[in-house]
Design a protein around this motif. Sequence first.
Motif, PDB file in Angstrom:
ATOM      1  N   VAL A 145    -159.170  -6.019 -50.873  1.00 16.88           N
ATOM      2  CA  VAL A 145    -160.557  -5.580 -51.060  1.00 16.88           C
ATOM      3  C   VAL A 145    -160.519  -4.172 -51.632  1.00 16.88           C
ATOM      4  CG1 VAL A 145    -162.767  -5.068 -49.935  1.00 16.88           C
ATOM      5  CG2 VAL A 145    -161.357  -6.994 -49.137  1.00 16.88           C
ATOM      6  N   ASP A 163    -169.881  -7.437 -42.389  1.00 11.26           N
ATOM      7  CA  ASP A 163    -169.803  -8.294 -43.569  1.00 11.26           C
ATOM      8  C   ASP A 163    -170.592  -9.580 -43.319  1.00 11.26           C
ATOM      9  OD1 ASP A 163    -167.263  -8.800 -45.927  1.00 11.26           O
ATOM     10  OD2 ASP A 163    -168.836 -10.252 -45.493  1.00 11.26           O
ATOM     11  N   HIS A 195    -171.568  -5.611 -49.304  1.00 10.02           N
ATOM     12  CA  HIS A 195    -171.191  -5.782 -47.897  1.00 10.02           C
ATOM     13  C   HIS A 195    -172.417  -5.983 -47.014  1.00 10.02           C
ATOM     14  CE1 HIS A 195    -172.038  -1.398 -47.865  1.00 10.02           C
ATOM     15  NE2 HIS A 195    -172.336  -1.575 -46.597  1.00 10.02           N
ATOM     16  N   SER A 244    -157.852  -2.080 -49.365  1.00 17.39           N
ATOM     17  CA  SER A 244    -157.524  -2.647 -48.055  1.00 17.39           C
ATOM     18  C   SER A 244    -156.031  -2.662 -47.772  1.00 17.39           C
ATOM     19  CB  SER A 244    -158.088  -4.068 -47.940  1.00 17.39           C
ATOM     20  OG  SER A 244    -157.516  -4.916 -48.931  1.00 17.39           O
ATOM     21  N   ARG A 287    -162.929  -0.873 -53.004  1.00 16.73           N
ATOM     22  CA  ARG A 287    -164.253  -0.270 -53.021  1.00 16.73           C
ATOM     23  C   ARG A 287    -164.163   1.100 -53.684  1.00 16.73           C
ATOM     24  NH1 ARG A 287    -164.350  -2.493 -47.419  1.00 16.73           N
ATOM     25  NH2 ARG A 287    -166.012  -4.077 -47.324  1.00 16.73           N
ATOM     26  N   GLU A 337    -168.027  -2.484 -55.059  1.00 18.98           N
ATOM     27  CA  GLU A 337    -167.124  -3.266 -54.208  1.00 18.98           C
ATOM     28  C   GLU A 337    -166.599  -4.497 -54.936  1.00 18.98           C
ATOM     29  OE1 GLU A 337    -168.625  -3.489 -49.954  1.00 18.98           O
ATOM     30  OE2 GLU A 337    -170.512  -3.242 -51.033  1.00 18.98           O
ATOM     31  N   TYR A 383    -164.349  -7.943 -53.560  1.00 14.42           N
ATOM     32  CA  TYR A 383    -163.652  -8.649 -52.496  1.00 14.42           C
ATOM     33  C   TYR A 383    -162.657  -9.625 -53.128  1.00 14.42           C
ATOM     34  CZ  TYR A 383    -167.048  -6.706 -49.289  1.00 14.42           C
ATOM     35  OH  TYR A 383    -167.815  -5.830 -48.558  1.00 14.42           O
ATOM     36  N   TYR A 384    -161.392  -9.194 -53.187  1.00 20.98           N
ATOM     37  CA  TYR A 384    -160.376 -10.015 -53.827  1.00 20.98           C
ATOM     38  C   TYR A 384    -160.808 -10.263 -55.269  1.00 20.98           C
ATOM     39  CZ  TYR A 384    -159.296 -10.327 -48.917  1.00 20.98           C
ATOM     40  OH  TYR A 384    -159.047  -9.999 -47.619  1.00 20.98           O
ATOM     41  N   PHE A 392    -164.356 -13.843 -51.141  1.00 23.63           N
ATOM     42  CA  PHE A 392    -163.635 -13.477 -49.938  1.00 23.63           C
ATOM     43  C   PHE A 392    -162.291 -14.190 -49.935  1.00 23.63           C
ATOM     44  CE2 PHE A 392    -166.574 -16.894 -49.164  1.00 23.63           C
ATOM     45  CZ  PHE A 392    -165.835 -17.847 -48.484  1.00 23.63           C
TER      46      PHE A 392
END
Length: 449
Positions: free
Chosen positions: A367, A425, A87, A382, A369, A346, A348-349, A94
Motif C-alpha cells: 500500500v 478501511d 480509505h 506499507s 500513500r 492512495e 492499495y496494491y 486490496f
Amino acid sequence: MLLVGCADADPVRDVAVKPEAREPYNVVLIVMDTVRADHIGAYGYDRPTSPNVDAVARHATLYENAMSTAPWTLPSHASMFTGKAPHEHGAHTFHVDERVNNVASLPEDVPVIAEAFAELGYATAGFAANDVFCKPRWGLDRGFETYVSRHGYAPVHNRRVFEWLRESAREPFFLFVNYIDAHRPYNVSPRPGVVPEPIDGDAFLIDRLKRSVMGTDEPLPEDLAERVIAQYDTAVAHIDEGIGDLVRELDRLGLRDETILVITSDHGEYFGEHDMVEHNMDVYQPGVRVPLIVDSPGEEGGVVDTPVTSQDIPWLIASRMTNKRARQALAPFAGEGPTGHPVLVENYYSRLWDVFSDVWGHRFRRVRRGLYDWPYKLIHSSDGEHELFDLSKDPDERVDLSERQPDRVREMVRQVEAETGRNADRAGAPETSLTEAEIERMRALGYVE
C-alpha cells in the motif's frame, strides 16, 4: 476577489459572483480520463493539445497543485462524488492471494453528491465513456436520473450528452461527463498540428513500451516512448475538442453563464518515469497530478497553488454556490476543503495484471500513500520503504531525502498513520460476479491480461 496562492483563502467569501446571475446554478463536472496536468497547455505544455481547455482556464481558477486521490479510475471518481479519501469511502483495490477481481465497489451507505442534487430538485445525468470502472455495478451511478456508461470517443460521446441537454435537461441540473480518448486504446485519429506526423497507429505500442521499461534493466527506449507520447497527446487533443464542443453547446443553449464548470482528470499516466508505464501502480506525480480548472458565473479567476485533491471537488462546487439551500445540501460532502483534511493520495496494491506479473509483480504488493506538506511529499509505504521529496526543487521526484531528514519523515509517517487509523478501511468483498463481457472490456482497457 479570489485570493491566489493563499492556504487561508475562503472561496465562499472571495469568489466574485455577478449579482444578476440566476441561482441556483447548473453544475457540469468534466473528467478527462487519464490526462496528466503537464500535458495541458495551461499547465505549461508546449504542444497544442488543449486550446479549448486553455481558453476556459484563462478566465477561470486554475489549481496548480491538484492531485487525484488515487492513480486510477474508480477510487478517484468515488472521491469526487463523496468528498472522501479512498480509505474513507472504500472503493479501491486490496490484497488477494489469487487471480480474482481485487476491487470493491462504493458501499451503498456512503452518500454521493448526485443524490444531494436530486433531493434539491436538480435534473441529474451522468455520461461515462469509461465503460469498465464507471459502470453502475461499482456504485457511481447513484443519484443520477440518467446514467449511461458506454465506450465512445469524444464526438460519439458528445452526441449522447447533447441529446440529453437539448431534450431532457431542466434547470437547474447536475451533469457529469467522462471522456475516455486518452485511456488505452488511445484515440489516434489524426489531429493535424498537434504532434509531428505520421502518428503510429499500433494500439499495442504501449504494451511494447511497458515490457521494455518494466520487464528489463535496459535504459528507457526514448524513441518508443516518444511514439507512445505522440499517440497520447493526439488523444488528449481529441478530448479537448470534445470539451470545446460541449462548452459551445452550453453557450448555444444559453446555459453557460448560469453554470459552474469543473474540468479535471481522474489520474495521470506514466511513460517510463520511475520505471512504470500506464497507471494504477503508484503515487508518484505522473500518476496523480491532474488538471483542475473551475469556472463559475462572475469568477475573476487566477492561479491557486495550495494543494487540493479530488475529494475537494464538492467543496469547490459548494463554495461557489450563493444559494443557501444548495450550500447546506452539499455541506456534508464539502467539509472544510483542503485545509480541513490531510492532502493525501492512495494506492492499495494495484490491478491484477501488475500484482501477479512474474516479472514486476513484487513491486506492487504494498500500500502506497502520498502525503503533501508543501513543498514536501512523503510516500508512505506499507513495506517500510518510505520516500521524501521536495517538489519545489525536485518536481520529478528523483532525489529521496528520507535519510537526510529523518525527523520530518517520522512526523509525516505519524500523520499518515493517525489519519488512516482514525478512519477504518471500508473496503468490502470484491465483486465476484464479473461476466465474460466485462472481463473482455477490462482487457481492452488494459486492466487484465
